[in-house]
Enzyme design. Structure first.
Site, mmCIF file in Angstrom:
data_model
loop_
_atom_site.group_PDB
_atom_site.id
_atom_site.type_symbol
_atom_site.label_atom_id
_atom_site.label_comp_id
_atom_site.label_asym_id
_atom_site.label_seq_id
_atom_site.Cartn_x
_atom_site.Cartn_y
_atom_site.Cartn_z
ATOM 1 N N SER A 24 5.330 -4.585 16.203
ATOM 2 C CA SER A 24 4.263 -3.973 17.007
ATOM 3 C C SER A 24 3.746 -4.957 18.047
ATOM 4 C CB SER A 24 3.096 -3.545 16.109
ATOM 5 O OG SER A 24 3.505 -2.581 15.184
ATOM 6 N N ARG A 60 -4.444 -7.675 19.089
ATOM 7 C CA ARG A 60 -4.823 -7.021 17.830
ATOM 8 C C ARG A 60 -5.648 -5.770 18.101
ATOM 9 N NH1 ARG A 60 -3.864 -7.849 12.773
ATOM 10 N NH2 ARG A 60 -2.819 -9.791 13.313
ATOM 11 N N HIS A 66 -3.211 -3.192 19.140
ATOM 12 C CA HIS A 66 -2.483 -2.810 17.921
ATOM 13 C C HIS A 66 -3.297 -1.793 17.110
ATOM 14 C CE1 HIS A 66 -1.422 -3.759 13.591
ATOM 15 N NE2 HIS A 66 -0.261 -3.395 14.078
#
Lengths: 208, 208
Positions: free
Chosen positions: B14, B37, B40
């Site tokens: 990812s 993040r 994500h």
């Protein structure tokens, strides 16, 4: 500072703003209550394009909720986002197994995700109402279990989010002839999953 | 079906995809770890434009986390999204008062939101590290308490989401000279707040 401090006023005003900015649409009132709540949760109007509510899905969900159903959630965040008062008023309960110790052990031993082990446990327990906000692997696994005849899923909220498997897992689950609400593509998440369930519950009981 | 079942592989892949799709940027490695993040967590590249990391904010947060700090969260969803192993490894703890009975009573009696009553309780308890994923009213209230000299906030994650007060509450908090990470505008949310804290913790300890 001058700011609105009454929760119900904040929500009411938010829904008014969302309604104004949505413009023209073809949603039924019940569909609209779901899409508006999802946009309220995400501040993202993209959900107008990616939220798929299958014909009959709302009726199926409402029927199950009225009977008092056990709801499987794939994450503790989705579980945390579910309105517990509405859940209680409906005599429903929501479970999440992903942090169970034996689920972690099974996942480690079999080199699968904890989410996969958790959904297997839910299926063994006879759960029929599923919410996936995060874990594509769990959604893939559920599809396998349904195709193997091991699971009698009656309603699915499928909103896994992310870059690896999320969109694909939702394409796969849509192939099944089961009442479902899906966020297509990469977006979704546990807050979206919980907000869809909450919107469904508020069709029957007050949000309190 | 063939799908990636190893959690670490999923996350790694990812982050690779996010890196590829992000293209050119000016982030430092630590800033990049936060923005990646958040993307994500949200599958939303818009965060490249709306995530504001104040100069020195990462250093301030890391220093507090290393000391073992108490972290206030405005929602149970944000609390649920925080990596508990990393928190424990850092001897930090995270609290959420929004569902406390006495907080609900105070809120009702004073016609304020539970989030406002909860942040007041945190300030009374001497909390210095704050995470707001959802509640603009709590962020407004925190600013008032800081200006009244009642709170010594040393780091703030401010990502309230929504249509009423969210953007405004973040504009207000940015006026203070305190280390902070903010999602500007309407977007953000409890998953974003938790992911920012997790990214900060992973600068010091393994995510486990």
């Amino acid at each position: 500072m001058d700011y609105i401090k009454i929760p119900m006023d904040i929500e009411k005003r938010s829904f008014e703003i969302i309604g104004q900015e949505m413009g023209e649409h073809k949603y039924s009132p019940r569909e609209l209550s779901i899409i508006k709540r999802v946009i309220h949760t995400t501040a993202d109007f993209d959900y107008r394009n990616i939220l798929y509510i299958r014909d009959g899905a709302i009726d199926a969900a409402v029927e199950l909720l009225k009977k008092g159903v056990t709801i499987y959630t794939d994450t503790k965040m989705a579980l945390a986002g579910i309105n517990k008062k509405a859940l209680k008023d409906l005599n429903c309960n929501a479970l999440c197994f992903v942090s169970d110790e034996n689920v972690a052990e099974i996942a480690k031993a079999r080199h699968i995700t904890r989410s996969m082990a958790a959904v297997e446990k839910a299926v063994e327990d006879g759960v029929e109402f599923f919410i996936f906000g995060n874990a594509p692997t769990a959604l893939f696994r559920l599809k396998e279990l349904i195709e193997e005849g091991k699971c009698n899923a009656k309603f699915i909220i499928a909103t896994p989010i992310g870059f690896v498997g999320a969109a694909e897992s939702k394409i796969e689950i849509e192939k099944l002839d089961i009442p479902m609400i899906v966020v297509r593509g990469r977006k979704g998440g546990s807050t979206v999953a919980a907000s869809i369930l909450n919107a469904l519950m508020y069709m029957i009981v007050d949000r309190g």
